[in-house]
Design an enzyme around this catalytic site. Structure first.
Site, PDB file in Angstrom:
ATOM      1  N   GLU A 266       0.829  -1.211   0.000  1.00 10.73           N
ATOM      2  CA  GLU A 266       0.000   0.000   0.000  1.00 10.73           C
ATOM      3  C   GLU A 266       0.861   1.258   0.000  1.00 10.73           C
ATOM      4  O   GLU A 266       0.485   2.264  -0.589  1.00 10.73           O
ATOM      5  CB  GLU A 266      -0.971  -0.014   1.199  1.00 10.73           C
ATOM      6  CG  GLU A 266      -1.920  -1.214   1.237  1.00 10.73           C
ATOM      7  CD  GLU A 266      -2.674  -1.493  -0.069  1.00 10.73           C
ATOM      8  OE1 GLU A 266      -2.905  -0.525  -0.840  1.00 10.73           O
ATOM      9  OE2 GLU A 266      -3.022  -2.663  -0.328  1.00 10.73           O
ATOM     10  N   HIS A 269       1.609   2.184  -3.510  1.00 13.30           N
ATOM     11  CA  HIS A 269       0.519   2.963  -4.107  1.00 13.30           C
ATOM     12  C   HIS A 269       0.599   4.420  -3.625  1.00 13.30           C
ATOM     13  O   HIS A 269       0.431   5.360  -4.400  1.00 13.30           O
ATOM     14  CB  HIS A 269      -0.839   2.396  -3.673  1.00 13.30           C
ATOM     15  CG  HIS A 269      -1.253   1.141  -4.405  1.00 13.30           C
ATOM     16  ND1 HIS A 269      -1.392   1.093  -5.768  1.00 13.30           N
ATOM     17  CD2 HIS A 269      -1.592  -0.094  -3.950  1.00 13.30           C
ATOM     18  CE1 HIS A 269      -1.807  -0.134  -6.127  1.00 13.30           C
ATOM     19  NE2 HIS A 269      -1.907  -0.876  -5.044  1.00 13.30           N
ATOM     20  N   GLU A 295      -0.696  -0.421  -9.875  1.00  9.91           N
ATOM     21  CA  GLU A 295      -0.304  -1.703  -9.302  1.00  9.91           C
ATOM     22  C   GLU A 295       1.194  -1.962  -9.537  1.00  9.91           C
ATOM     23  O   GLU A 295       1.839  -2.656  -8.749  1.00  9.91           O
ATOM     24  CB  GLU A 295      -1.177  -2.820  -9.880  1.00  9.91           C
ATOM     25  CG  GLU A 295      -1.128  -4.148  -9.142  1.00  9.91           C
ATOM     26  CD  GLU A 295      -1.714  -4.113  -7.726  1.00  9.91           C
ATOM     27  OE1 GLU A 295      -2.300  -3.091  -7.318  1.00  9.91           O
ATOM     28  OE2 GLU A 295      -1.563  -5.121  -7.021  1.00  9.91           O
TER      29      GLU A 295
HETATM   30 ZN    ZN Z   1      -2.611  -2.884  -5.107  1.00  5.95          ZN
END
Ligand code: ZN
Length: 502
Positions: A266, A269, A295
């Site tokens: 995360e 991201h 991603e």
């Molecule tokens: Zn992801």
């Protein structure tokens, strides 16, 4: 800048702010909201999304778009202005192509179908979900026909997640990748040098895990002054603006890999969101390029960095100091091997780097067949199990751990799954380019210097926001179009070494 374009931008900034508020409302729903608030929260969210949809699809947006288009017609096609208009035109056309009745039906059926899916999964009863799934695919076919497509009906749906991508390109990449993955997974299964991952399962205080994950994401460059970490059942990252980008993780007292790699993923991201171009905030150029590119950033930090020998060597002294009972008897090489343990499993979200993409290919192939009526919904469970046997060598004992495991199709996310694998493929290709540009990268990671890599990503990926399509961006960042070879080489090299394969 043209007057109409300025006016259009002002309108879109308001829309964008409403989107940020919607994200905040949804973050709260997934973290701290008391369960009793579910119904009123659903209404709040749907009121917001209806309001945004009306504002965006209003005639005024359309006429501002047209005027801006003709006012900027003489500018270079690659200018920010022309790019902005082209993205808005694309989104506006799609948003206005769907009849209101279909949008309403889809949203209504989506909540019902999710409800049905939850119960069907609990009862391990695919038959009770089949009619809802059948209707969902019918509705998605109608949506695709409204959008229109040139090659394959799938393209029309895929475009929501991966601008400009085609089913045929994904199929080509996947076909190239599949035999390597199947062979590699089988060779690992028969390896004479198996991996022992038992010592990363044990007893790990959650408070200590919380501190560790926060220290790690901070070290990567995640700015906690513009972010925070909370807990969620299914970890995610969300952004209310580039100055408030939040991540979530989950803790398992018996397994340290859970929170560590969820946080790394995360944070990947979040680093992307925090690095989006400040000058294009709240405009059509200020977002991310696509779900696949997003991603690629999470996977790069989770896998290429987080599951590397260099990173394990960097982290191990900290682990040993904070969790001496678990780690004092081992070393960083054992830890590196443990976090790269490969084993075919039934559940996609628990899959390792080698087998993960086989789970995605299976879903991609099945949803293509369902959309084109080559497969009947009633035959789906058997088709699922047959592919599991053929790709992973295992058969789900029941549909709950087979075809009923993911919520995506129930909520209408058809065409979404490939973005996970695109992210993996892109991560390896981007990683190779970063390594070429940063010859000391391994040493830097080993000594905890992550800023050279982050700066390279900022410069070659993040700063472009959504100006370029994913296809254009990957060429800009790596000098070539997407090529699954980078990923197969990365996996083969890494796992042949770990498992002593010939
Ligand atoms: Zn992801």
């Amino acid at each position: 800048m043209s007057e109409c374009l300025l006016e259009l931008e002002t309108r879109l900034k308001r829309l964008s702010r409403l989107g940020e508020i919607a994200a905040l409302v949804s973050w709260d729903q997934n973290t701290y909201m008391p369960p009793g608030a579910a119904e009123s929260r659903a209404e709040q969210s749907s009121t917001l999304s209806q309001f945004r949809h009306e504002l965006f699809t209003a005639d005024e947006t359309g006429s501002l778009l047209e005027k801006s288009d003709s006012e900027t017609a003489g500018m270079a096609e690659d200018s920010d202005e022309r790019r902005m208009i082209s993205i808005l035109r694309h989104d506006f056309d799609r948003a206005t192509k769907l009849p209101t009745k279909l949008v309403a039906e889809l949203s209504h059926h989506s909540s019902l179908s999710q409800e049905t899916w939850i119960n069907a999964r609990k009862a391990n009863d695919f038959a009770s979900f089949a009619p809802a799934l059948e209707k969902m695919f019918d509705l998605k076919r109608q949506v695709a026909e409204c959008y229109g497509y040139e090659e394959h009906i799938y393209d029309a749906l895929l475009d929501d997640f991966e601008r400009g991508a085609r089913q045929s390109e994904i199929k080509t990449q996947f076909e190239a990748l599949k035999p390597t993955l199947i062979t590699l997974a089988a060779a690992i299964r028969d390896s004479s040098n198996p991996v022992d991952s038992s010592f990363i399962q044990g007893s790990f205080s959650i408070d200590k895990q919380r501190d560790l994950t926060l220290d790690v994401v901070k070290a990567l460059g995640y700015d906690l002054n513009r972010g925070r970490q909370d807990v969620a059942a299914h970890p995610f990252c969300t952004s209310f603006s580039r100055d408030d980008v939040r991540i979530t993780t989950r803790f398992d007292e018996n397994y340290i890999g859970q929170s560590l790699y969820a946080s790394l993923h995360e944070a990947g991201h979040a680093l992307y969101e925090q690095g989006l171009p400040v000058e294009h905030q709240q405009t059509a150029l200020g977002g991310s390029a696509s779900l696949g590119v997003h991603e690629s950033q999470s996977r790069l930090w989770e896998n290429q960095v987080g599951r590397s020998r260099a990173f394990c060597s960097y982290l191990y002294p900290t682990l040993k100091q904070r969790f001496p009972e678990a780690f004092s008897q081992h070393d960083s090489e054992a830890f590196y091997r443990a976090v790269n343990h490969v084993s075919p499993s039934l559940i996609r979200v628990e899959a390792d780097e080698v087998t993960y993409n086989l789970h995605i290919m299976l879903r991609f192939e099945l949803e293509c067949e369902l959309l084109t009526d080559k497969l009947a919904i009633s035959d789906l469970p058997e088709a699922w199990n047959a592919k599991m046997r053929s790709y992973l060598g295992i058969t789900p004992p029941d549909d709950a751990s087979g075809v009923l495991q993911d919520v995506h199709w129930a909520c209408g996310l058809v065409g979404y799954f490939p973005t996970y694998s695109l992210g993996n493929l892109l991560s390896a290709q981007i990683w190779n380019s970063a390594k070429k540009a940063l010859p000391e990268l391994d040493e830097q990671i080993k000594s905890g210097q992550f800023s050279p890599l982050l700066n390279w990503l900022r410069e070659n990926v993040h700063q472009y926001g959504s100006k370029y399509t994913p296809g254009e961006l990957i060429k800009l960042a790596t000098g070539e179009p997407l090529d699954s070879r980078h990923y197969t080489e990365y996996l083969t090299r890494k796992f042949s070494d770990i498992y002593s394969l010939a």
